[in-house]
Design a protein around this motif. Structure first.
Motif, mmCIF file in Angstrom:
data_model
loop_
_atom_site.group_PDB
_atom_site.id
_atom_site.type_symbol
_atom_site.label_atom_id
_atom_site.label_comp_id
_atom_site.label_asym_id
_atom_site.label_seq_id
_atom_site.Cartn_x
_atom_site.Cartn_y
_atom_site.Cartn_z
ATOM 1 N N GLY A 192 82.746 49.797 -71.271
ATOM 2 C CA GLY A 192 83.599 50.942 -70.987
ATOM 3 C C GLY A 192 84.167 50.896 -69.584
ATOM 4 N N ASP A 193 83.692 49.971 -68.753
ATOM 5 C CA ASP A 193 84.173 49.959 -67.376
ATOM 6 C C ASP A 193 84.586 48.585 -66.866
ATOM 7 O OD1 ASP A 193 84.629 51.505 -64.932
ATOM 8 O OD2 ASP A 193 83.049 50.238 -64.100
ATOM 9 N N ARG A 194 83.669 47.608 -66.826
ATOM 10 C CA ARG A 194 84.015 46.352 -66.146
ATOM 11 C C ARG A 194 83.152 45.178 -66.596
ATOM 12 N NH1 ARG A 194 80.850 49.316 -62.724
ATOM 13 N NH2 ARG A 194 78.957 48.276 -62.094
ATOM 14 N N ALA A 223 96.230 56.448 -64.995
ATOM 15 C CA ALA A 223 95.059 56.042 -64.215
ATOM 16 C C ALA A 223 95.299 54.678 -63.584
ATOM 17 C CB ALA A 223 93.826 56.017 -65.109
ATOM 18 N N SER A 226 97.451 55.193 -60.508
ATOM 19 C CA SER A 226 96.802 55.777 -59.340
ATOM 20 C C SER A 226 95.702 54.868 -58.797
ATOM 21 C CB SER A 226 96.330 57.193 -59.650
ATOM 22 O OG SER A 226 94.964 57.239 -59.811
ATOM 23 N N PRO B 132 82.966 69.143 -85.038
ATOM 24 C CA PRO B 132 83.874 69.148 -83.894
ATOM 25 C C PRO B 132 85.322 69.079 -84.409
ATOM 26 C CG PRO B 132 82.662 67.072 -84.024
ATOM 27 C CD PRO B 132 82.166 67.937 -85.131
ATOM 28 N N TYR B 226 99.862 65.656 -78.802
ATOM 29 C CA TYR B 226 99.669 64.937 -77.540
ATOM 30 C C TYR B 226 98.931 63.622 -77.788
ATOM 31 C CZ TYR B 226 97.703 63.779 -72.984
ATOM 32 O OH TYR B 226 97.323 63.117 -71.835
ATOM 33 N N GLN B 246 103.619 61.504 -69.580
ATOM 34 C CA GLN B 246 102.446 61.217 -68.763
ATOM 35 C C GLN B 246 102.672 60.138 -67.704
ATOM 36 O OE1 GLN B 246 98.894 61.300 -70.922
ATOM 37 N NE2 GLN B 246 97.759 61.579 -69.060
ATOM 38 N N ARG C 94 76.997 56.326 -73.414
ATOM 39 C CA ARG C 94 78.111 57.263 -73.271
ATOM 40 C C ARG C 94 77.633 58.646 -72.876
ATOM 41 N NH1 ARG C 94 82.933 54.860 -74.546
ATOM 42 N NH2 ARG C 94 82.524 52.667 -74.896
ATOM 43 N N ALA C 164 92.513 58.884 -60.377
ATOM 44 C CA ALA C 164 93.078 59.555 -61.544
ATOM 45 C C ALA C 164 92.279 59.308 -62.797
ATOM 46 C CB ALA C 164 94.512 59.097 -61.754
ATOM 47 N N GLY C 165 91.247 58.515 -62.702
ATOM 48 C CA GLY C 165 90.485 58.274 -63.906
ATOM 49 C C GLY C 165 89.465 57.181 -63.695
ATOM 50 N N PHE C 167 85.321 55.732 -64.401
ATOM 51 C CA PHE C 167 84.002 56.176 -63.981
ATOM 52 C C PHE C 167 83.262 54.982 -63.399
ATOM 53 C CE2 PHE C 167 79.550 57.312 -64.780
ATOM 54 C CZ PHE C 167 79.531 58.521 -64.107
ATOM 55 N N PRO C 168 82.853 55.075 -62.127
ATOM 56 C CA PRO C 168 82.248 53.896 -61.480
ATOM 57 C C PRO C 168 80.848 53.607 -61.954
ATOM 58 C CG PRO C 168 82.214 55.766 -59.979
ATOM 59 C CD PRO C 168 82.944 56.222 -61.216
ATOM 60 N N ALA C 252 81.637 67.400 -77.507
ATOM 61 C CA ALA C 252 82.593 66.750 -78.401
ATOM 62 C C ALA C 252 84.024 67.045 -77.988
ATOM 63 C CB ALA C 252 82.385 67.229 -79.829
ATOM 64 N N ILE C 255 86.976 65.211 -75.796
ATOM 65 C CA ILE C 255 87.592 63.960 -76.268
ATOM 66 C C ILE C 255 88.972 63.716 -75.656
ATOM 67 C CG2 ILE C 255 88.379 65.123 -78.390
ATOM 68 C CD1 ILE C 255 87.923 62.449 -79.837
ATOM 69 N N ILE C 256 89.801 64.758 -75.603
ATOM 70 C CA ILE C 256 91.147 64.551 -75.053
ATOM 71 C C ILE C 256 91.083 64.402 -73.536
ATOM 72 C CG2 ILE C 256 93.437 65.583 -74.800
ATOM 73 C CD1 ILE C 256 93.229 66.686 -77.530
ATOM 74 N N VAL C 260 92.435 61.482 -71.147
ATOM 75 C CA VAL C 260 93.347 61.629 -70.011
ATOM 76 C C VAL C 260 92.775 60.932 -68.774
ATOM 77 C CG1 VAL C 260 94.403 63.263 -68.426
ATOM 78 C CG2 VAL C 260 94.332 63.784 -70.846
ATOM 79 N N TYR C 262 90.364 58.662 -68.707
ATOM 80 C CA TYR C 262 89.769 57.382 -69.016
ATOM 81 C C TYR C 262 88.286 57.335 -68.658
ATOM 82 C CZ TYR C 262 89.094 52.590 -69.939
ATOM 83 O OH TYR C 262 88.611 51.445 -70.483
ATOM 84 N N PRO C 264 84.441 56.777 -69.871
ATOM 85 C CA PRO C 264 83.716 56.156 -70.982
ATOM 86 C C PRO C 264 82.648 57.086 -71.552
ATOM 87 C CG PRO C 264 82.983 55.231 -68.900
ATOM 88 C CD PRO C 264 84.052 56.231 -68.572
ATOM 89 N N ARG C 268 85.600 59.424 -76.069
ATOM 90 C CA ARG C 268 86.391 58.202 -76.091
ATOM 91 C C ARG C 268 85.791 57.181 -77.037
ATOM 92 N NH1 ARG C 268 89.982 55.630 -73.449
ATOM 93 N NH2 ARG C 268 88.731 53.774 -73.376
ATOM 94 N N ILE C 270 84.363 57.850 -79.807
ATOM 95 C CA ILE C 270 84.823 58.200 -81.144
ATOM 96 C C ILE C 270 86.249 57.702 -81.343
ATOM 97 C CG2 ILE C 270 85.386 60.098 -82.705
ATOM 98 C CD1 ILE C 270 83.236 61.725 -81.458
ATOM 99 N N PHE C 271 87.082 57.986 -80.353
ATOM 100 C CA PHE C 271 88.490 57.600 -80.437
ATOM 101 C C PHE C 271 88.633 56.093 -80.640
ATOM 102 C CE2 PHE C 271 91.779 60.742 -79.410
ATOM 103 C CZ PHE C 271 92.873 60.040 -79.864
#
Lengths: 494, 290, 315
Positions: A192-194, A223, A226, B132, B226, B246, C94, C164-165, C167-168, C252, C255-256, C260, C262, C264, C268, C270-271
């Motif tokens: 999910g990251d790297r 993202a 930025s 959900p 969206y 976006q 997650r 802007a998004g 997660f480290p 849950a 999700i959106i 937006v 990003y 993890p 996401r 699920i998506f």
């Protein structure tokens, strides 16, 4: 600031940060890309992201692609081809070891090729190995491949990421612990990251300048923008939002690399579905399309118009764009000739990439202008594969065919275009048996003309490779002859 | 985003009475503006809504384009007008599904309180609530494809338990009342009583809740389109306008600002109107719960 | 009470069984084959078939359903088709993002909503009340994904305070992790806070009308003292119920927002799994979420029944 003061400030910064001395080159890099690989086995999946991370970095094949798309020796330092073109004898490099310390020898090559073409193989590009009849180990550094028929593409095929050499010892865990022969070894994957890789000290060839590298996965274009602007990352390969590129170009901190990909972006047409089975109708569509407007509108100007299914940077390319020049009058006339003076309605099914979604809206507007109505449906890839690609339940779709040298797909009548032309099929068969470069070029050009004259698909543009990097970063590939982010030649310059 | 997370805000009428005229008026005015814009778009928009003019893209608001142009050079005002139509249609039909299915279920459940049917209906309702909503909406569109119709169905399904519970709750208290007892003594069937006496008396509740579900439906439609699951292009929809905007945010903020404001103002208007209506129609409504 | 609990537990079990069946059916009829997706457009049919066999997709559907349910009962959620890792591990990974995000958002919304709701209730009908109520009206009308975009525009692109998004990861430190979750948490918290503030206010106003509040005033407490000592505490019960439900929703419903920013997280996952047709992951994650909500509801019902015996006769 005066010079001594600046020096003082600089060294204070260095001390504070506890970094290496300021004059040392940076030897790490963080490269971002949009898609994360689902797993790490290049020989067991189609996802381009697998190759992007691992090709040339962690895994190597017998031959390899250069940035310009040429084929050069990889793990095979040389080869001999028999008179009849059916036997390839590869001489392997000396002292090649896998990252687990085991030696790479002819038996690994045999294992790799046999595994890829086995009955239960899950290699996504199994057709690359279709011509192989047998693989023999002659001695530890010599391997002999016998082909069932001549194959002009064999050395090219062996350069694909799907043909990299793997070892039986490590194959079980390859999806999470990839072990190859490349200049970098796999370190860690934070899902999910790297993914992190580091220099492999016992590499057989020239050591890379970078000691460690991180691939970061940022799928969201905002993202991505930025993260780049904040310099959280050093480069973004295939930057997803072309509209943001001018902002990077205007910023001295960054450089924008513009190259070409192997992606022919086409308005794929169901040649078996009325009224699209009528060549006049397909020709009308071709004339209704304004390529430049699509390139400008969907890609903000990045992309090269094409008139056939072939990459413009390839020496064998023929520019046939004139055959389908933008001419709405002509399009309407052709439709009338075909009996569709009042137009018709068809479906336009679009996969997720923005070239397709945005391009699709523009194509729909252009077709509407000549009387063709389209019902747009946006699909995910899984749906697209099932509905469009497998079940051929579509009229039109837009997709970029990113496999290199893939004009041969037009010789497959069951392919989703459903284009069935025996003349073209015969030509391709002959091409496969031909090894002489000049004859091959001639035949490839003829092939390009045939499909352009049949207006099989709407040929839109060659997808551009647009990457953003910090200005000091050198050696990144601007082009994408295959999906790869080759870091072997990357270094930092002051 | 949730399709059914909110029950009517339980606001005692006494506290609201003072604010009543104002909220109703503001709400009604905002709602009328958007409904009128949607209606007008059937006969007139400033520009053809699919008229692309790529060289004139991403222009800020001007006299020629009061709300600017989008990434294809289309007139944003025209798209907002037609987009209002999409939002209203989807939300309205979704409320319709919720009412048409939910109200009879609620009436039936109340008529046989504690019975087998009641148990089944209420458990099924709980079950739908437990899912959900957004995930199910995504699954539905993954199965049946993305389209306005499927968005309506996805949102509508989650409206069913809302109306069923509300109707059941309202009806249960009515069944204890004298005039219903009188009707039962007179030999009327439960079905007739439900239709003739219960339904008219829960109508106010339904109108108020309908307004609120309508505004939630607009939010839900925006959220679904969206993520690409609502109405398909070239039909404009506010949610998709936002999705398209976006990556343009840093270039032309207005393309992201305007559709968002349209959503906020419409939903705000409907909510205010719903609150006002509640106070107007039934000052005793406090908590519409089972 | 025991009878009631047993009855509710039986219905809980039935609900879960029905839910699992519904989820399985919906997910399995979705067009798209995970093996075809993984192998791409050049794959040959026999390659796809070989992969399907390797993934265990060639067994009948009913058997896969039973295997899945049976596995879950023993705590085994199966193995992801695309990632080939245990689904339970992926969910655990997650949750490290989704759980803190939900808690963060909940904390923010509570911090915002409590004072606002109490203030509005205390000033019922006055200008302060109207202002708070107006703000909450606005709060519930803002789509959180749009609010998120605006936050990104302001705080990431223009001001550069937050990224802007992305997660480290928590191994980068608590601060880095919290920073990455701040904008998403704000975006999620705002509409929740608006709802919560309204519930807080009305619940408090209800309490203020009760007899014991009058008694408290009669005992000589000031209005303010009565409000804090008796009112707020009693008004908390419905508020805590809403918080419980909001928490389940946030897990849950992000999700959106996760999309937006990003992140993890579970949403996401699920998506991604839906688009890759990683069916087993979709099924297991959705089942887990449904399970969480059903169990929370069950516990809330039990708690209420324990407090108020009259409820036990109700279904």
């Amino acid at each position: 600031m005066t010079k001594p003061l600046r020096l003082l400030a600089a060294s204070a910064l260095v001390l504070a940060a506890g970094l290496a001395p300021a004059w040392a080159q940076r030897t790490d890099v963080t490269v971002a890309m949009q898609l994360e690989p689902p797993h790490l086995d290049p020989t067991g999946g189609a996802a381009g992201a697998i190759d992007s991370v691992l090709y040339s970095n962690v895994f190597e094949g017998l031959t390899r692609f250069t940035e310009s798309g040429e084929i050069v020796p990889g793990l095979a330092e040389s080869w001999e081809i028999s008179e009849d073109g059916l036997t390839y004898t590869f001489r392997l490099r000396e002292d090649v070891t896998f990252h687990d310390g085991t030696a790479m020898d002819a038996s690994d090559v045999k294992f790799t090729l046999d595994r890829a073409r086995a009955e239960d193989s899950t290699n996504a590009q199994k057709q690359l190995f279709a011509s192989i009849e047998s693989v023999e180990v002659v001695d530890p550094r010599t391997v002999q491949v016998k082909l069932a028929q001549q194959d002009g593409m064999f050395l090219f095929n062996m350069a694909w990421g799907d043909a990299v050499i793997v070892a039986p010892e490590s194959i079980g865990e390859i999806k999470s612990q990839p072990i190859g022969t490349g200049p970098f070894r796999f370190v860690e994957w934070v899902q999910g990251d790297r993914i992190e890789i580091a220099r492999y000290e016992d590499y057989w060839g020239e050591a890379p300048a970078l000691a460690e590298a991180t691939f970061k996965f940022i799928s969201d274009p905002t993202a991505a923008f930025s993260a780049m602007m904040a310099e959280d990352i050093d480069a973004f390969m295939a930057f997803p939002a072309p509209e943001n590129l001018p902002q990077f170009e205007a910023d001295p901190r960054f450089q924008v690399l513009i190259g070409s990909t192997e992606g022919e972006t086409i308005l794929s047409t169901n040649n078996a579905q009325p009224p699209l089975d009528d060549r006049r109708v397909r020709k009308a569509i071709a004339h209704a399309i304004d390529r430049q407007a699509i390139i400008d509108g969907a890609m903000f100007g990045y992309g090269t118009p094409i008139g056939t299914h072939f990459a413009p940077h390839n020496p064998a390319y023929v520019d046939l764009t004139e055959m389908s020049a933008h001419d709405p009058e002509r399009a309407r006339q052709l439709l009338a000739d075909a009996g569709y003076a009042d137009g018709f309605t068809t479906t336009l099914k679009l996969p997720p990439p923005s070239y397709a979604r945005r391009g699709g809206e523009i194509v729909a507007a252009q077709l509407r202008a000549v009387g063709i109505e389209t019902e747009i449906t946006n699909l995910e890839w899984a749906q697209w594969l099932e509905e469009v690609f497998t079940n051929k339940n579509y009229g039109l779709t837009i997709v970029s065919h990113t496999e290199p040298m893939d004009i041969g797909i037009y010789a497959r009548p069951d392919y989703y275009f459903q284009y069935d032309n025996p003349e073209f099929q015969a030509l391709m068969e002959e091409l496969n048996r031909t090894t002489d470069p000049d004859t091959r070029t001639e035949m490839l050009q003829q092939a390009q003309r045939i499909i352009a004259e049949d207006y099989v698909n709407g040929y839109l543009f060659q997808l551009a490779m647009t990457s953003v990097a910090k200005s000091g970063l050198r050696g990144l590939w601007a082009n994408a002859p295959t999906q790869a982010v080759d870091l072997t030649g990357v270094y930092w310059e002051d | 985003m949730s399709l059914a997370e909110r029950e009517p805000a339980p606001t005692p009428a006494a506290a609201r009475r003072q604010a009543l005229p104002r909220s109703l008026w503001i709400g009604a005015a905002l709602s009328v503006v958007f409904v009128a814009a949607a209606a007008l778009s059937f006969i007139w928009t400033p520009y053809p809504v699919d008229g692309m003019d790529i060289p004139a893209r991403l222009q800020p608001p001007s006299w020629a384009h009061p709300l600017g142009t989008d990434h294809f050079g289309r007139d944003i005002l025209s798209m907002i007008m037609v987009g209002a139509r999409t939002s209203i249609a989807v939300a309205l039909l979704a409320v319709g599904i919720g009412m048409v299915v939910g109200v009879p279920l609620g009436l039936a459940a109340a008529a046989r309180k504690g019975g087998f049917l009641d148990e089944i209906i209420m458990r099924a309702n709980d079950l739908i609530f437990a899912f959900p909503a957004i995930v199910i909406a995504i699954l539905i569109t993954a199965v049946f494809g993305a389209s306005a119709v499927n968005a309506i169905i996805a949102i509508g399904i989650f409206n069913i338990p809302v109306f069923a519970r509300l109707t059941r709750g309202g009806a249960l208290s009515l069944w204890q009342r004298e005039f219903i007892l009188a009707a039962r003594v007179a030999g009327k069937s439960a079905t007739r009583i439900s239709a003739e006496h219960i339904l008219p008396n829960v109508a106010n509740l339904l109108i108020v809740q309908g307004t609120i579900q309508f505004s939630l439906g607009i939010l839900a439609e925006a959220g679904l389109s969206y993520v690409g699951l609502g109405a398909q292009p070239p039909t404009p929809s506010w949610g998709r306008m936002l999705a398209d905007a976006q990556t343009m945010v840093s270039l032309a903020p207005h393309v992201a600002l305007i559709p968002g404001l349209a959503i906020v103002l419409t939903v705000l208007g409907l909510n205010l109107m719903g609150d006002g209506l509640r106070d107007l129609l039934d000052p005793k409504v406090r908590k519409a719960r089972t | 009470m025991l009878r009631y609990t047993l009855k509710r537990m039986a219905s809980l079990a039935v609900s879960l069984a029905v839910a699992s069946l519904v989820i399985f059916l919906v997910v399995e009829v979705a067009p798209g084959d995970p093996a075809a997706f993984m192998l791409g457009i050049n794959a040959q049919p026999e390659t796809v078939a070989a992969l399907r066999a390797e993934l265990g997709l060639d067994v009948p559907k009913w058997q896969r359903y039973l295997d899945w349910v049976g596995g879950m009962l023993t705590g085994d959620f199966g193995t992801s088709y695309t990632y080939r890792t245990p689904v339970a591990d992926m969910i655990a990974d997650r949750l490290q993002v989704s759980l803190p995000l939900a808690l963060y958002a909940l904390a923010l919304s509570t911090l915002l909503a409590f004072p606002a709701g109490i203030y509005a209730a205390a000033r019922r009908g006055k200008a302060g009340d109207l202002a708070v109520m107006g703000a909450t009206q606005l709060g519930v009308a803002v789509p959180n994904f749009w609010f998120a975009m605006m936050l990104v525009l302001l705080f990431s692109i223009n001001l550069g305070w937050f990224s802007a998004g992305g997660f480290p990861g928590w191994e980068e430190g608590l601060w880095a992790g919290m920073k990455a979750l701040t904008l998403p948490a704000i975006a999620l918290a705002l509409p929740q806070a608006a709802i919560l503030a309204r519930v807080m206010r009305s619940s408090l106003i209800d309490i203020l009308g009760e007899d014991f509040m009058r008694t408290a005033r009669a005992k000589g407490l000031t209005r303010r003292q009565a409000l804090w000592r008796h009112g707020v505490r009693n008004a908390l019960i419905p508020v805590l119920t809403i918080i419980g439900l909001q928490f389940a929703f946030l897990l849950a419903g992000a999700i959106i927002i996760e999309q937006v920013f990003y992140l993890p997280g579970l949403g996401r996952l699920i998506f991604q799994s839906i688009s890759a047709r990683d069916l087993i992951v979709v099924e297991s994650v959705v089942m887990l979420l449904v399970f969480a909500v059903i169990v929370v509801n069950f516990l809330v019902d039990l708690a209420y029944a324990a407090v108020d015996p009259r409820l036990r006769s109700r279904t």
